[in-house]
Structures are given as C-alpha cells and as structure tokens.
Design a protein around this motif. Structure first.
Motif, PDB file in Angstrom:
ATOM      1  N   LEU A 271      44.331  -1.728  26.024  1.00  0.00           N
ATOM      2  CA  LEU A 271      43.637  -0.470  25.740  1.00  0.00           C
ATOM      3  C   LEU A 271      43.852   0.535  26.870  1.00  0.00           C
ATOM      4  N   ASN A 272      43.767   0.062  28.114  1.00  0.00           N
ATOM      5  CA  ASN A 272      43.983   0.945  29.262  1.00  0.00           C
ATOM      6  C   ASN A 272      45.401   1.518  29.268  1.00  0.00           C
ATOM      7  N   VAL A 273      46.381   0.643  28.959  1.00  0.00           N
ATOM      8  CA  VAL A 273      47.771   1.083  28.947  1.00  0.00           C
ATOM      9  C   VAL A 273      47.983   2.115  27.839  1.00  0.00           C
ATOM     10  N   ALA A 274      47.426   1.827  26.641  1.00  0.00           N
ATOM     11  CA  ALA A 274      47.572   2.761  25.528  1.00  0.00           C
ATOM     12  C   ALA A 274      46.872   4.088  25.821  1.00  0.00           C
ATOM     13  N   ALA A 275      45.650   4.004  26.379  1.00  0.00           N
ATOM     14  CA  ALA A 275      44.904   5.225  26.697  1.00  0.00           C
ATOM     15  C   ALA A 275      45.556   5.993  27.842  1.00  0.00           C
ATOM     16  N   GLY A 276      46.201   5.257  28.755  1.00  0.00           N
ATOM     17  CA  GLY A 276      46.838   5.901  29.903  1.00  0.00           C
ATOM     18  C   GLY A 276      47.909   6.895  29.512  1.00  0.00           C
ATOM     19  N   VAL A 283      41.481   7.153  29.706  1.00  0.00           N
ATOM     20  CA  VAL A 283      41.155   5.858  30.316  1.00  0.00           C
ATOM     21  C   VAL A 283      39.674   5.798  30.672  1.00  0.00           C
ATOM     22  N   ALA A 284      39.175   6.876  31.266  1.00  0.00           N
ATOM     23  CA  ALA A 284      37.759   6.908  31.666  1.00  0.00           C
ATOM     24  C   ALA A 284      36.855   6.843  30.440  1.00  0.00           C
ATOM     25  N   ALA A 285      37.204   7.583  29.375  1.00  0.00           N
ATOM     26  CA  ALA A 285      36.372   7.603  28.168  1.00  0.00           C
ATOM     27  C   ALA A 285      36.305   6.231  27.517  1.00  0.00           C
ATOM     28  N   MET A 286      37.450   5.570  27.362  1.00  0.00           N
ATOM     29  CA  MET A 286      37.464   4.259  26.736  1.00  0.00           C
ATOM     30  C   MET A 286      36.785   3.216  27.622  1.00  0.00           C
ATOM     31  N   SER A 287      36.883   3.398  28.934  1.00  0.00           N
ATOM     32  CA  SER A 287      36.181   2.501  29.860  1.00  0.00           C
ATOM     33  C   SER A 287      34.671   2.631  29.703  1.00  0.00           C
ATOM     34  N   GLY A 409      42.158 -10.680  19.846  1.00  0.00           N
ATOM     35  CA  GLY A 409      43.529 -11.121  20.002  1.00  0.00           C
ATOM     36  C   GLY A 409      44.370 -10.971  18.761  1.00  0.00           C
ATOM     37  N   ILE A 410      44.122 -11.822  17.772  1.00  0.00           N
ATOM     38  CA  ILE A 410      44.963 -11.883  16.580  1.00  0.00           C
ATOM     39  C   ILE A 410      45.062 -10.532  15.885  1.00  0.00           C
ATOM     40  N   TYR A 411      43.962  -9.797  15.863  1.00  0.00           N
ATOM     41  CA  TYR A 411      43.961  -8.497  15.179  1.00  0.00           C
ATOM     42  C   TYR A 411      44.073  -7.328  16.156  1.00  0.00           C
ATOM     43  N   PHE A 412      43.334  -7.383  17.261  1.00  0.00           N
ATOM     44  CA  PHE A 412      43.281  -6.224  18.156  1.00  0.00           C
ATOM     45  C   PHE A 412      44.636  -5.923  18.786  1.00  0.00           C
ATOM     46  N   LEU A 413      45.279  -6.936  19.363  1.00  0.00           N
ATOM     47  CA  LEU A 413      46.503  -6.689  20.125  1.00  0.00           C
ATOM     48  C   LEU A 413      47.625  -6.098  19.263  1.00  0.00           C
ATOM     49  N   PRO A 414      47.876  -6.612  18.060  1.00  0.00           N
ATOM     50  CA  PRO A 414      48.890  -5.932  17.233  1.00  0.00           C
ATOM     51  C   PRO A 414      48.480  -4.509  16.848  1.00  0.00           C
ATOM     52  N   LEU A 415      47.183  -4.322  16.542  1.00  0.00           N
ATOM     53  CA  LEU A 415      46.734  -2.994  16.122  1.00  0.00           C
ATOM     54  C   LEU A 415      46.858  -1.961  17.240  1.00  0.00           C
ATOM     55  N   ILE A 416      46.541  -2.365  18.485  1.00  0.00           N
ATOM     56  CA  ILE A 416      46.610  -1.411  19.593  1.00  0.00           C
ATOM     57  C   ILE A 416      48.057  -1.046  19.918  1.00  0.00           C
ATOM     58  N   LEU A 417      48.997  -1.895  19.522  1.00  0.00           N
ATOM     59  CA  LEU A 417      50.410  -1.586  19.713  1.00  0.00           C
ATOM     60  C   LEU A 417      50.958  -0.720  18.583  1.00  0.00           C
ATOM     61  N   ILE A 418      50.383  -0.883  17.380  1.00  0.00           N
ATOM     62  CA  ILE A 418      50.934  -0.204  16.200  1.00  0.00           C
ATOM     63  C   ILE A 418      50.265   1.138  15.915  1.00  0.00           C
ATOM     64  N   GLY A 426      43.877   8.819  18.163  1.00  0.00           N
ATOM     65  CA  GLY A 426      42.983   8.289  17.137  1.00  0.00           C
ATOM     66  C   GLY A 426      43.218   6.809  16.889  1.00  0.00           C
ATOM     67  N   GLY A 427      44.472   6.372  16.991  1.00  0.00           N
ATOM     68  CA  GLY A 427      44.774   4.955  16.839  1.00  0.00           C
ATOM     69  C   GLY A 427      44.133   4.119  17.919  1.00  0.00           C
ATOM     70  N   VAL A 428      44.077   4.662  19.140  1.00  0.00           N
ATOM     71  CA  VAL A 428      43.404   3.970  20.247  1.00  0.00           C
ATOM     72  C   VAL A 428      41.907   3.857  19.962  1.00  0.00           C
ATOM     73  N   GLU A 429      41.318   4.935  19.461  1.00  0.00           N
ATOM     74  CA  GLU A 429      39.874   4.988  19.259  1.00  0.00           C
ATOM     75  C   GLU A 429      39.392   4.107  18.108  1.00  0.00           C
ATOM     76  N   TYR A 430      40.247   3.880  17.099  1.00  0.00           N
ATOM     77  CA  TYR A 430      39.806   3.141  15.910  1.00  0.00           C
ATOM     78  C   TYR A 430      40.309   1.701  15.848  1.00  0.00           C
ATOM     79  N   THR A 431      41.044   1.264  16.865  1.00  0.00           N
ATOM     80  CA  THR A 431      41.571  -0.102  16.846  1.00  0.00           C
ATOM     81  C   THR A 431      40.455  -1.145  16.842  1.00  0.00           C
ATOM     82  N   GLN A 432      39.466  -0.992  17.710  1.00  0.00           N
ATOM     83  CA  GLN A 432      38.414  -2.006  17.832  1.00  0.00           C
ATOM     84  C   GLN A 432      37.587  -2.184  16.550  1.00  0.00           C
ATOM     85  N   PRO A 433      37.079  -1.115  15.929  1.00  0.00           N
ATOM     86  CA  PRO A 433      36.305  -1.340  14.701  1.00  0.00           C
ATOM     87  C   PRO A 433      37.119  -1.965  13.566  1.00  0.00           C
ATOM     88  N   LEU A 434      38.406  -1.638  13.477  1.00  0.00           N
ATOM     89  CA  LEU A 434      39.235  -2.250  12.440  1.00  0.00           C
ATOM     90  C   LEU A 434      39.413  -3.746  12.689  1.00  0.00           C
TER      91      LEU A 434
END
Length: 477
Positions: A271-276, A283-287, A409-418, A426-434
C-alpha cells in the motif's frame, strides 16, 4: 508449605475449569472480553497516539510512522504466531485437565519468543536503512523512518515475549491480568509521547523511545504474574521442551496468526509503495486511515480474544454446543457494533482525518475517500476475524491459515497491484474494502463445514468431563 501451595493451585485450576465450562455463554464471553477489549483499545490507541503526535512534525514524519508500522506488524506477527499457537494448546490442555502439557507449551513458547525476538533485533539494527527503503520509504521520509525504527528494534525481544505471556493468560481465562500488563504499558506510552517529542525536543525519536519504555514495562508486569504464582500455568527451565515437535505444533497452530499479521505488514508495504506514486500526502493519508481502522477493529479483536478461551476450554471438554453458541453470540454482537461504527464513521470521515492532519488539504481529501470506502466493509469483519479465531482455538490449523490469508494476502496483494493501474489513486483507496468482501464470502463454506462436523461429533453431558481428560473428536489435530 509447598504442598499447601500446590493444593491451592490445583483448587484454583478446578474452579477456573468449572467457570469456563458451566457459566452461561453470553455472560462468560462478555466477562472475559471486557478486559481484552479495553486492553486492545489501549494498545492500539497508543499506536494511534504516535501517529497523532508525530503528524504535528509534518507530512513526511507522519508517513514515516506508517512505514515503520509495517515493520512492527511483521515483528508482532512473530510474537502472535508463537503466542496464539501456544495459547490454543494451553486452553485445550486445561480443558482436558492436563496442566503438565500446558506448562510445557507455555515455558517452551516463552523461551522461543525471547530467542526469536533477539535475532530479529540484531537483523533490524544491522539493515535498518535497507529495510526502510524496502518498506516503501521515500527519500524525504527515510531519515524519519530510520530514526523511529532504530529505537523500536531495541525492544523487539521484550515485545515478542509480551505477546506470548499475554496470550497464555488469555488462554487461561485470566483476561484481567493480561489487561493489567498491556493496558498499563499503553497508557504509559500515551503519557510519554508528548513529553519526549515536544518537552524534551526529541522529535520522532521521542515517540519511538516512549514505545520502547512502555513495552519494557508491559513485559515486566506480565512476567511478574507468572513468577508470583498468579497464573495457572508455570514457567520454568525444566519445562522448556527439547522436542522439535512441540515447537512445530506451536508454529502449526500459530501460522494462521503469523499469516494474518505478516500479510498485514506486507499489504501495508504494498500500500505504501502504491500510494508513494502519488506523493507523501497519499502515503500519509493511507497511513492515518490504516491506523484509525486498526484501532476500530481492535475492539472486535478484543471481543474475539474473550471468545477464544471459551471455545478452547469447551472444545477440550467436548462441550461442542457451547462452542457453537459462543461463536454465534460473538459474531452477532460484533456485527451490530461495527455496523453502527461504520455509519457514524462515514458521516464524520472528514472531521476524523482533520484531527490528524489539518494542515494538508490533499491528505484530508485522499483520507476521507479511503476512510468511507472501508466503512462500507466494516459489518463483514466479525464473520471473517472470528472464523479465524474459532479455527485457531479448536486446532483447525489449515482452515485458520486459509481464512487469515484471504483478507490481506490472497485478495489484497493482487488487487493492490492491479486496481491502481486502471483506476489510479482510487484503486489504492478501494483495494481494502474489496478484499474484505471477498474474504467474507470465502469464510462461509468453511464455517458451514465446521459446524456440521461439530453437530456430528456429539456433546458430553454437562459437567461429565470435570474428572479428567477426554478424547478429542476426529480431525481436531
């Protein structure tokens, strides 16, 4: 004198067994959960306090706390892995009236945690800068992250061991003692943060030193309960096992907790890398959002920690009806609570973010969207989190491992990359709820299968297991 003390200890063990297997389930879970909820809230609140006070030093400093938090999550994953694996064995052993096994697992896990924590500390101090870069620190965040992490590494061994001691006390049903240890350390951290950061002028290092001091104090308090005989299990050098199978059993059960905590750390890094890519404000907002929801979910986790010893004790005593009742009560209560929190959180999202960083409008905008997105998924959390805790408590290692791997893991990590590739920030912000929604759907078949097994295994008549050990149902190991 020794014989009298031993008789008193045995009597206390029997009273605790009767309490755990005979008290009405809603009252028992609520009684055990009250201290663990308070303990979790205090513990996570001091992490939140770090973010709150450090954010006053600037956006980059606030981002550094999020970077180091990913590292702390990985360290905590080690401690939780040993503590949860040991705690599951302790509660089921005490449910079978087998204290010797409980003592062996407790002593072995404590020694293991000190050794592992020391190794992690040496590694972290040696490769501090490299680790912070890998965790997503930008060039402006890196100096703050290195300084904060250096002091955190000094306390790694005490931190790991504290998680083990805390989990043993909870597994015994001694949740008030676990609250006293972690709760006091958390309150001390909150008090020391502004003193060290501003009064002593130590800046971000002051926040880390406050955390280090509080962790050492918590460790000392928790250890004193075992040294003074307030716990049911006993720690001693002679109980430290030399059999590798004991440690493998701890790791097998605890692996789901390690997976959950470890993947939480990895997902924070991702998440930090994607937000960066969208600057320090992202980065600060997502933190900030991550810390807030970690605090909100701590109430649920604390409630679940009150449920776990009930499930473990009664599973060991073959009171499977009480295991099912405890899970149902805990899930229903947690779902209602988090639904209310989600509605309120959606409404107050901008104001909550401004409490932490009102000077940077971009942080508020990004944080508000991410905060509201996660509020939508809050009511789904109890089913997933408590399913994982249920499978841990009853020794279902694979099921617990899979459930814990889904959300982060199984869902979050692929979603944060895609998702960011197609939807940007917006993809960064909505990855966790999905990923939360997908984890919820995945847990349903496992729960249905487990409770069908429990119904087929039958139940010992109330009170009939008091006299001694009882066999476990097929598939419990």
């Amino acid at each position: 004198v020794s014989e009298v003390r031993n008789m008193e200890h045995v009597d206390a063990e029997r009273r605790q067994f009767l309490r755990m297997t005979e008290t009405p389930v809603p009252r028992l879970v609520s009684t055990l959960a009250a201290p663990t909820i308070l303990s979790m809230l205090i513990t996570t609140f001091y992490n939140l306090a770090d973010t709150f006070f450090v954010a006053r030093l600037g956006t980059s400093a606030a981002g550094a706390v999020g970077i180091v938090f990913a590292m702390m999550a990985l360290v905590q994953a080690m401690g939780f892995m040993i503590g949860i694996g040991c705690g599951s064995q302790v509660s089921r052993s005490l449910g079978r009236r087998d204290r010797d096994t409980a003592d062996r697992f407790a002593s072995s896990a404590f020694a293991f945690s000190l050794l592992l924590g020391s190794v992690l500390a040496v590694f972290g101090l040696t490769f501090n800068a490299m680790l912070m870069r890998l965790l997503g620190a930008t060039s402006t965040i890196l100096p703050y992250a290195k300084e904060y992490a250096r002091w955190i590494f000094y306390g790694t061994a005490f931190n790991c061991a504290s998680f083990v001691l805390n989990n043993i006390l909870r597994a015994e049903g001694r949740t008030v003692l676990s609250l006293a240890g972690l709760g006091f350390g958390g309150l001390l951290n909150i008090a020391l943060d502004p003193l060290f950061i501003f009064t002593f002028g130590l800046g971000i290092a002051g926040a880390a030193i406050a955390t280090l001091v509080s962790q050492c104090v918590s460790f000392s308090i928790l250890l004193s309960f075992f040294l003074t005989g307030k716990s049911i299990t006993r720690l001693s050098f002679r109980n430290i096992s030399r059999r590798i199978s004991v440690y493998l059993e701890i790791l097998k059960i605890g692996s789901s907790s390690f997976c959950r905590q470890g993947l939480a750390g990895l997902s924070t890094v991702a998440l930090n890398v994607a937000a960066g890519s969208y600057g320090d404000a992202a980065v600060a907002a997502m933190s900030i959002v991550g810390r807030i929801f970690h605090f909100l979910l701590s109430a649920l986790i604390g409630f679940g920690q009150g449920f776990q010893p009930v499930a473990g004790y009664n599973y060991g005593a073959r009171r499977f009806d009480r295991v099912a009742e405890a899970y149902g009560f805990t899930v229903k209560t947690g779902t209602v609570f988090l639904t209310v929190v989600g509605v309120v959180g959606w409404w107050l999202a901008p104001e909550v973010i401004r409490l932490f960083q009102s000077d940077d409008p971009q942080v508020v905008v990004i944080g508000t969207i991410a905060f509201r997105a996660q509020c939508l998924a809050l009511p789904l959390q109890p089913t997933v989190v408590l399913a994982n805790m249920l499978f841990q408590s009853t020794g279902r290692a694979f099921r617990a491992l899979f459930i814990s791997a889904t959300r982060q893991g199984i869902y979050f990590l692929p979603l944060i990359l895609i998702l960011p590739r197609f939807y940007g920030l917006g993809g960064v912000e909505y990855t966790q709820p999905l990923s939360d929604l997908m984890a919820f759907l995945s847990s349903i078949p496992f729960l249905w299968s487990f409770f069908r097994e429990l119904r087929g295994a039958g139940t010992v008549a109330e009170g009939s297991a008091v006299g001694g050990a009882v066999p476990q149902p097929a598939g419990s190991r």
